[in-house]
Design an enzyme around this catalytic site. Structure first.
Site, PDB file in Angstrom:
ATOM      1  N   GLU A   1      35.772   3.604  -9.635  1.00  0.00           N
ATOM      2  CA  GLU A   1      36.466   3.032 -10.792  1.00  0.00           C
ATOM      3  C   GLU A   1      37.842   2.501 -10.415  1.00  0.00           C
ATOM      4  O   GLU A   1      38.365   1.589 -11.045  1.00  0.00           O
ATOM      5  CB  GLU A   1      36.593   4.133 -11.856  1.00  0.00           C
ATOM      6  CG  GLU A   1      37.349   3.738 -13.093  1.00  0.00           C
ATOM      7  CD  GLU A   1      37.562   4.930 -14.018  1.00  0.00           C
ATOM      8  OE1 GLU A   1      36.688   5.825 -14.072  1.00  0.00           O
ATOM      9  OE2 GLU A   1      38.621   4.979 -14.678  1.00  0.00           O
TER      10      GLU A   1
ATOM     11  N   ASP B   1      35.986  12.882  -6.362  1.00  0.00           N
ATOM     12  CA  ASP B   1      35.922  12.253  -7.689  1.00  0.00           C
ATOM     13  C   ASP B   1      34.479  11.823  -7.907  1.00  0.00           C
ATOM     14  O   ASP B   1      34.156  10.647  -7.986  1.00  0.00           O
ATOM     15  CB  ASP B   1      36.880  11.051  -7.688  1.00  0.00           C
ATOM     16  CG  ASP B   1      37.046  10.438  -9.080  1.00  0.00           C
ATOM     17  OD1 ASP B   1      36.634  11.078 -10.066  1.00  0.00           O
ATOM     18  OD2 ASP B   1      37.578   9.315  -9.163  1.00  0.00           O
TER      19      ASP B   1
ATOM     20  N   ASP C   1      27.847   6.776   1.828  1.00  0.00           N
ATOM     21  CA  ASP C   1      27.722   8.160   1.405  1.00  0.00           C
ATOM     22  C   ASP C   1      28.946   8.910   1.933  1.00  0.00           C
ATOM     23  O   ASP C   1      29.312   8.792   3.110  1.00  0.00           O
ATOM     24  CB  ASP C   1      26.426   8.701   2.015  1.00  0.00           C
ATOM     25  CG  ASP C   1      26.382  10.213   2.055  1.00  0.00           C
ATOM     26  OD1 ASP C   1      26.867  10.841   1.094  1.00  0.00           O
ATOM     27  OD2 ASP C   1      25.867  10.749   3.052  1.00  0.00           O
ATOM     28  N   ALA C   2      29.607   9.678   1.070  1.00  0.00           N
ATOM     29  CA  ALA C   2      30.869  10.323   1.448  1.00  0.00           C
ATOM     30  C   ALA C   2      30.706  11.281   2.628  1.00  0.00           C
ATOM     31  O   ALA C   2      31.570  11.367   3.510  1.00  0.00           O
ATOM     32  CB  ALA C   2      31.453  11.066   0.252  1.00  0.00           C
TER      33      ALA C   2
ATOM     34  N   GLN D   1      22.454   2.679 -10.884  1.00  0.00           N
ATOM     35  CA  GLN D   1      22.810   3.047 -12.254  1.00  0.00           C
ATOM     36  C   GLN D   1      23.124   1.826 -13.124  1.00  0.00           C
ATOM     37  O   GLN D   1      23.352   0.741 -12.621  1.00  0.00           O
ATOM     38  CB  GLN D   1      24.006   4.008 -12.236  1.00  0.00           C
ATOM     39  CG  GLN D   1      25.108   3.589 -11.279  1.00  0.00           C
ATOM     40  CD  GLN D   1      25.977   4.760 -10.831  1.00  0.00           C
ATOM     41  OE1 GLN D   1      25.858   5.870 -11.302  1.00  0.00           O
ATOM     42  NE2 GLN D   1      26.873   4.494  -9.914  1.00  0.00           N
TER      43      GLN D   1
ATOM     44  N   ASP E   1      32.846   5.008  -1.809  1.00  0.00           N
ATOM     45  CA  ASP E   1      31.888   5.103  -2.916  1.00  0.00           C
ATOM     46  C   ASP E   1      30.565   4.520  -2.457  1.00  0.00           C
ATOM     47  O   ASP E   1      30.521   3.547  -1.699  1.00  0.00           O
ATOM     48  CB  ASP E   1      32.419   4.342  -4.142  1.00  0.00           C
ATOM     49  CG  ASP E   1      31.722   4.774  -5.416  1.00  0.00           C
ATOM     50  OD1 ASP E   1      32.366   5.424  -6.252  1.00  0.00           O
ATOM     51  OD2 ASP E   1      30.520   4.468  -5.580  1.00  0.00           O
TER      52      ASP E   1
END
Lengths: 334, 334, 334, 334
Positions: C108, C177, C159-160, C53, C128
């Protein structure tokens, strides 16, 4: 009254009263993906949709009534005369005696209107593929009402190529008032070398002239399609004249290309004389000098056109942002 | 057909076809000077102007028909029920038997409409200063047609203060549906301590309730006018209840304040019971639980309201950006 | 000096001087396709791109520094506390003694920061998928610097789902989240019934609580994903609590859902008491009353959640406009 | 990886991936009150403020780095060559041997840069009133660095009128690179008949040429100030040549007026010859033909200039929207 002072008070806080009031409704066009052009709106007068495209007539503050097809401005009341005088008159004036004209596209009616101002013209064939657009413009574009009623005008709903191939007659001037050539777009075949050679040229009378709108022609934007339309036409015709004019509502300089196998001989004075003789009413934009200026391109554009090597064939086409399906509303080809 | 593939082609270049097509016409509102909220427009249905303000009825894509006064959204078809149910029902439901109601402003008619759903109400006086706005809304707001025809509704065109002072009768509930209090603005005198004391309170029957819209009530925006309206009312009334709800088309949480010298005793279940008994049709937004939630403010807002010291008097007023003359379209005071 | 009067002169013509000057640079977000939200910009502080991203840190006028991922606002300095206090504290406060916490996503750092304010927490695992986002936030988000340095925080890039399956330990609280569940989007598998059953629940200690952000929860927008996340969770857990809060910079009310197989017993007073005992520093948004209000949904939303029948399974998912890949910047699942 | 397909998925819903991604940050300029021109922004490189104005250097997508003063675009990297070549070269080339040049305003440095390309030029005096703008441009406009270091350039911070009156020397060419004449604006006295007569003309050597930027010169916009600047100059000088060119980043055709008491004799070929002889490097825009085209105005503009009767005197001035204080960043007059 307090209301008034209250209102005035607000103007110090970002809003302006009466005349100067901030506008709330806007028409927004993406000229390119990273460039937007926005008009304040008075109202949205009419909307419609055809099999091919969405149509809207907006009342804009800066440019008056504006015809928008698929989210792209086609022509605005206040300055469409620049586009249409530039498209029509140079070709008709350079021709010694144009009697028959064929318009590919042109459903808006403004191109026909300018042609019909020429007293020597006997017959205009306007061939647009989208009947609903023609009907919409007939109904709502007051400036073209008289033209739509002129008995010299023959409207036919068809693909321009099919129509030209079907007809046996030839024309003194053929005018391309079509969406820009985009690969895969509805009109790009109407800009190819083979179309010009096999379909257009055989339908021109001796001394006939072909002229086409040719997309943006600004210092940067002329490489989108203008230079390539020019280069394609010079493969096919002996004499080819590119010219351009700034159209405020398009936020760009626009281009046209005129082509013939006969030389373009009329000079500035001759053009002015023919305007006087042949055209009913007065042009607002085009006269001899205007054309002289329009047909001298700036160094940057001239050099770029000279060096252009691409030719539109069935297999090639360049992209012009967003003006895709739509730029001139006439979809003469399916 | 090529047209179709042409269209599809374009979607890869920034435009989207059919449903997903980029919108061209937008309504834009400056929530604050550095914050804008923009709706895609279907059309501009009606525009008008009164002696005091410009009026427009827009057809927006996200929120349906929207009434805009002086460039500020007043109410949108899709969510005006949140504002108007919140303004009207808590006060009327907490009152044991409200028969007579006075609306300061409210020219749009939606406040009257919600009041008239209460079966026990006998008489509603709506006092708006702007006759053209009332007429515009009567003509164009279909949802309020029935209310405007209800014989219990008495519309008077006047300044709300003058009207309340002129009348001799008292009311069970008085509702302020006015533009926010801006210094120098047309309505700010209708939010002052002296107005509440000398004009509103004397016109309330025993057990009467006053409720007013009270501007933005968001975590930050509540300091514009909400906290001060609350603080002003608690100088005048024994029981004061501030509450709030998020209104999507306003892009903010909105506030109301309800005040009385009698305690507000109805709990969640009682409110639900009274809704069933008294209100014709079903509320979409407000019920006992909704009000319970709305009247518990978040920590941030609660603390800030507690600490508020400012009181609106003739000489003070706070500014709320742009919502100046206009926020609720009703200019009940000159 | 004339310059000054010249400047003043202009203000009468649409521009405002100094403080009130019209803003030239704007951040624009499409909340929905026909709804835009625009902030005036002071500057573009940092930009970057990861494998997944685009990342940007903007300095906006209305909301301070804003983290934007793929053109979607993630969190703004001025009001991110509402989102993060609402996500973290209700679950941790309802748990009798939360010592170990797992964050799915959360790159974040603000979620970790709020968790680490709890004195009883021993260990926080933040998982994350996007290392560059984590690094970007570590570098530029000053408010989270201390949290990123806390030795109780363990950051893992994965990957969670893979991470939760790989680990053998259980957690007292697991926090989602993540970006909203969009069909085909990177996170939607992390919202499915089977994921909750087979991966989340087995990793919760006895009495453990799961909480997830749950997308927009406005009167209209709650049907995008909020109601379906709620309904999916109530298939899996015995006790499920949806709650919401208006977040100004999101231009919407936002939702969260808390779920457990043990009942949520703490009332308003108990929550306030635990806040005092357990949390370092003072909450700005959340306390007992705030949660009481947040967890009573309005009638419109309540009814709609009750009636929701859709369950997220591998084969279903709902769309939330644009917030696709991105809404919470954490892409914990590939 | 799912992330990728997730991203692609989104593109079907209004967002575009990678290259085609919707832009979030925009620079917006009000060309007129009801007309906006918006560029996508890459970044905001530098901002500053002087005693007179706000300064910003933006990195825009469509036009590269752009200098913005008080919210008005001054010049953009990609096309400032059109403005500056058009302002400088026609006057210098028509002059038989220009050695000394005075620039009123021009703090950006681009005008000086173009002048300094002329090998025969010995001395350039640039007189701008705003030292901070000069310093800002010196620091940040890389394209002008060499020019700012040229020993032939003498920068003086002063009001242009005061400076011309103070000096005893005369110049071969005087160039006005100033904000447009707005009533009450900082520059309008530098466009008046009396200023030209009493201050400019006495400072020109025998055969000297004066040239000034002259505001928008589009089919409609030329009536704002262009026609009046032209008419004012023809009251004062024997030979006056108005000319224009479309500048994409200005979204308009721009105008300049050149004036002298000696005739302008160089034709297209002579201009091209002088360009070769005198100018270091190659012009991108201006050559003999470009000037020929630029100096033939379209019929609409020509007629309007012919009929213009207004003359700028101390007591009159016309308004040009927003370009007020600022259009060319140089505030040479207080």
């Amino acid at each position: 009254m307090n209301d008034i002072s209250g209102s005035n008070e607000r103007s110090g806080n970002g809003d302006l009263t009466s005349e100067g009031r901030r506008k709330s409704c806007w028409y927004e066009e993406e000229i390119e993906q990273d460039l937007r052009w926005c008009y304040a709106l008075n109202s949205i007068l009419h909307t419609g949709a055809s099999q091919y495209q969405d149509i809207a007539l907006l009342d804009t503050r800066p440019f008056g009534k504006a015809l928008v097809i698929d989210g792209k401005l086609q022509s605005a009341e206040m300055d469409e005369f620049i586009y249409h005088e530039s498209l029509v008159h140079p070709a008709l004036l350079h021709h010694p005696n144009p009697k028959t004209i064929f318009i590919m596209g042109g459903g808006e009616g403004s191109t026909a209107r300018e042609i019909l101002r020429h007293k020597n013209v006997d017959k205009v064939v306007m061939c647009d593929i989208d009947e609903q657009v023609v009907d919409f413009c007939k109904s709502y574009l007051v400036a073209n009402r008289e033209a739509f009623c002129d008995t010299r005008l023959h409207i036919t709903i068809n693909d321009a190529r099919a129509e030209l191939e079907r007809r046996e007659e030839c024309f003194d001037v053929i005018i391309g008032d079509l969406a820009d050539p985009i690969e895969g777009g509805p009109c790009y075949q109407l800009y190819t070398k083979s179309f010009y050679e096999s379909t257009v040229k055989p339908r021109l009378n001796e001394g006939g002239i072909f002229v086409t709108q040719a997309g943006p022609a600004g210092v940067f934007s002329h490489t989108e399609v203008f230079s390539c339309i020019y280069n394609t036409l010079r493969q096919v015709f002996k004499y080819v004249v590119p010219y351009s004019a700034h159209i405020p509502s398009y936020a760009d300089t626009w281009g046209w290309v005129m082509a013939s196998d006969s030389p373009f001989k009329a000079d500035t004075e001759e053009l002015d004389a023919r305007i006087k003789q042949r055209i009913k009413g007065e042009n607002r934009y085009l006269d001899g000098k205007t054309f002289a200026s329009a047909s001298i391109l700036s160094k940057a554009v001239r050099k770029s056109l000279d060096k252009e090597t691409q030719v539109y064939t069935e297999g090639t086409a360049r992209f012009i942002y967003g003006h895709g399906t739509a730029h001139k509303l006439n979809h003469a080809h399916a």
